[in-house]
Design an enzyme around this catalytic site. Structure first.
Site, PDB file in Angstrom:
ATOM      1  CD  GLU A 164     -11.125  -5.213   5.348  1.00 23.98           C
ATOM      2  OE1 GLU A 164     -11.068  -6.079   6.231  1.00 23.98           O
ATOM      3  OE2 GLU A 164     -10.259  -4.359   5.172  1.00 23.98           O
ATOM      4  CB  CYS A 187     -12.568   2.512   0.407  1.00 23.35           C
ATOM      5  SG  CYS A 187     -11.278   1.407  -0.148  1.00 23.35           S
ATOM      6  CB  CYS A 195      -7.445 -10.393  -3.518  1.00 23.72           C
ATOM      7  SG  CYS A 195      -6.831  -9.659  -5.051  1.00 23.72           S
ATOM      8  CB  CYS A 197      -0.014  -7.617  -4.068  1.00 23.59           C
ATOM      9  SG  CYS A 197      -0.685  -7.417  -5.733  1.00 23.59           S
ATOM     10  CB  CYS A 224      -1.996  -6.434  -0.651  1.00 19.07           C
ATOM     11  SG  CYS A 224      -3.767  -6.130  -0.584  1.00 19.07           S
ATOM     12  CB  CYS A 237      -6.514  -3.786   1.426  1.00 17.98           C
ATOM     13  SG  CYS A 237      -6.243  -2.294   0.551  1.00 17.98           S
TER      14      CYS A 237
HETATM   15  N1  SAH Z   1      -6.784  -4.810  -6.547  1.00 18.91           N
HETATM   16  C1  SAH Z   1      -6.860  -3.417  -6.810  1.00 18.91           C
HETATM   17  C2  SAH Z   1      -7.693  -2.639  -5.815  1.00 18.91           C
HETATM   18  C3  SAH Z   1      -7.461  -2.926  -4.344  1.00 18.91           C
HETATM   19  S1  SAH Z   1      -6.014  -2.316  -3.552  1.00 18.91           S
HETATM   20  C4  SAH Z   1      -5.491  -2.817  -6.927  1.00 18.91           C
HETATM   21  O1  SAH Z   1      -4.534  -3.492  -6.553  1.00 18.91           O
HETATM   22  O2  SAH Z   1      -5.347  -1.709  -7.415  1.00 18.91           O
HETATM   23  C5  SAH Z   1      -6.103  -0.570  -3.558  1.00 18.91           C
HETATM   24  C6  SAH Z   1      -4.717   0.069  -3.377  1.00 18.91           C
HETATM   25  O3  SAH Z   1      -4.188  -0.144  -2.051  1.00 18.91           O
HETATM   26  C7  SAH Z   1      -3.700  -0.508  -4.344  1.00 18.91           C
HETATM   27  O4  SAH Z   1      -2.943   0.499  -4.945  1.00 18.91           O
HETATM   28  C8  SAH Z   1      -2.884  -1.368  -3.437  1.00 18.91           C
HETATM   29  O5  SAH Z   1      -1.644  -1.633  -3.966  1.00 18.91           O
HETATM   30  C9  SAH Z   1      -2.845  -0.544  -2.156  1.00 18.91           C
HETATM   31  N2  SAH Z   1      -2.379  -1.311  -1.005  1.00 18.91           N
HETATM   32  C10 SAH Z   1      -2.541  -2.625  -0.779  1.00 18.91           C
HETATM   33  N3  SAH Z   1      -1.924  -3.001   0.360  1.00 18.91           N
HETATM   34  C11 SAH Z   1      -1.356  -1.898   0.871  1.00 18.91           C
HETATM   35  C12 SAH Z   1      -0.569  -1.643   2.032  1.00 18.91           C
HETATM   36  N4  SAH Z   1      -0.253  -2.619   2.881  1.00 18.91           N
HETATM   37  N5  SAH Z   1      -0.145  -0.380   2.250  1.00 18.91           N
HETATM   38  C13 SAH Z   1      -0.470   0.614   1.383  1.00 18.91           C
HETATM   39  N6  SAH Z   1      -1.215   0.437   0.266  1.00 18.91           N
HETATM   40  C14 SAH Z   1      -1.650  -0.805   0.003  1.00 18.91           C
END
Ligand code: SAH
Length: 359
Positions: free
Chosen positions: A101, A114, A121, A125, A128, A348
């Site tokens: 996406e 974006c 991934c 996390c 996420c 994401c």
């Molecule tokens: N893997 C990389 C890039 C992808 S995520 C990274 O972690 O930086 C891009 C951003 O979106 C990151 O800061 C991530 O922590 C944030 N993100 C992921 N899930 C989220 C959520 N549910 N709500 C808000 N931000 C989120």
């Protein structure tokens, strides 16, 4: 065998490929003009290219579109969602059926793409959606760049309110860009190539959770991009509890951030997703302020966008304001990021999860 992708070729390489396929060299520049300047990817619409030789894709099933024997797209759009604020999210499918996406965030003075760098991934996390289905595979540089071509189509939609060109790129879609290092750097190379996407390196942001050694490697690339570090917690214990793949200490990460600043002279962004009662306390704010003082940085706060099955809650807007104020009082540059496209599968990985092919 699939033809080589125009997205993997420099101007000279494209000229060679086109002459090799038996066309005069100026055809290569015409093709590049369609794809990179006009944003057209359908060979049938490339009116000045020879019709007879605009071959169909090698197999009728393949998603690929080709012109002059060169692949343009190996993916197709399978779903698109537009939010009331204009944020457009696309789901695209590659030749092997895998889906990524990509999001377009239009603002009055700019349009930000974006981009995803991996299918799924491996970082897992806990807040996420991208990690929820695990890791599938890396995307190639050409696949990463195809997202930009699909988004440019979306921009061209008469309904879409947006700047006419993509001006900024953030690697904040699915995947961990520094875990797919070579393809990500190759894609950045093409984005800033004046003969390709012609973006300014300064308008490109790579977002990463680390590791520190990959950040140091990135600092040595001589690319004046913006580095965003997904910090999300001010102590190692808390960070590891919400980001299980993390191995480095925050101290190692901050040293790498300092090294990036020294080498590139670019302020670093620290990203911090605020999670209710997990990392939004005043104690956390104070510890984060201490960390932020170590390097020239901006702290970006974003309230958690709770995903399906997410064990956490979004903090109240009051809690977000208090946290931001506390940082500001301690001299930190802080911005509260609005989460865009909140109306639908915004966070994401959500669109992909909801449109998972039913097999
Ligand atoms: N893997 C990389 C890039 C992808 S995520 C990274 O972690 O930086 C891009 C951003 O979106 C990151 O800061 C991530 O922590 C944030 N993100 C992921 N899930 C989220 C959520 N549910 N709500 C808000 N931000 C989120």
């Amino acid at each position: 065998m699939m033809p080589a992708s125009i997205l993997d070729m420099s101007r000279d390489e494209l000229r060679q490929a086109v002459t090799h396929a038996g066309f005069p060299v100026y055809r290569a520049d015409q093709l590049a003009d369609w794809v990179f300047v006009k944003g057209i990817t359908d060979p049938a619409a490339m009116t000045n290219l020879p019709k007879a030789r605009q071959s169909a894709p090698p197999s009728p099933d393949a998603a690929a579109t080709c012109a002059l024997g060169v692949e343009i797209l190996s993916s197709r759009l399978v779903a698109s969602d537009q939010d009331a604020d204009g944020t457009t999210k696309l789901l695209i499918e590659f030749a092997d059926g895998q889906r990524a996406e990509t999001v377009l965030i239009p603002e009055p003075s700019r349009a930000t793409a974006c981009l995803s760098t991996q299918i799924g991934c491996a970082m897992g996390c806990r807040f996420c959606a991208s990690g929820a289905g695990g890791f599938v595979r890396n995307m190639t540089a050409a696949e990463i760049l195809q997202q930009v071509l699909h988004l440019r189509h979306a921009l061209a939609n008469p309904g879409a309110m947006a700047a006419p060109r993509i001006t900024n790129v953030v690697f904040m879609g699915m995947g961990e860009p520094l875990a797919n290092y070579a393809a990500t750097i190759a894609a950045v190379g093409s984005l800033i190539d004046p003969d390709r996407f012609a973006l300014s390196a300064r308008s490109i942001t790579i977002s990463t959770i680390g590791p520190a050694r990959a950040i140091r490697r990135l600092a040595n690339e001589n690319l004046p991009i913006t580095l965003a570090i997904s910090l999300h917690a001010p102590t190692d214990e808390l960070r590891r509890s919400i980001m299980p793949a993390v191995r480095d200490s925050i101290d190692e990460l901050m040293s790498a951030a300092e090294y990036f600043f020294q080498s590139r002279k670019r302020e670093v962004t620290l990203e911090y997703v605020l999670i209710d009662s997990v990392n939004d306390t005043m104690l956390c704010a104070d510890a984060l302020a201490n960390l932020a003082r170590r390097v020239r940085c901006n702290v970006n706060l974003i309230a958690l966008n709770p995903t399906d099955d997410c064990p956490y809650n979004r903090p109240t807007s009051g809690a977000v304001r208090n946290f931001a104020a506390r940082l500001k009082n301690r001299g930190v540059n802080v911005h509260v990021r609005q989460s865009r496209g909140g109306g639908q599968s915004a966070a994401c990985g959500q669109l992909r999860l909801r449109k998972e092919p039913q097999e």
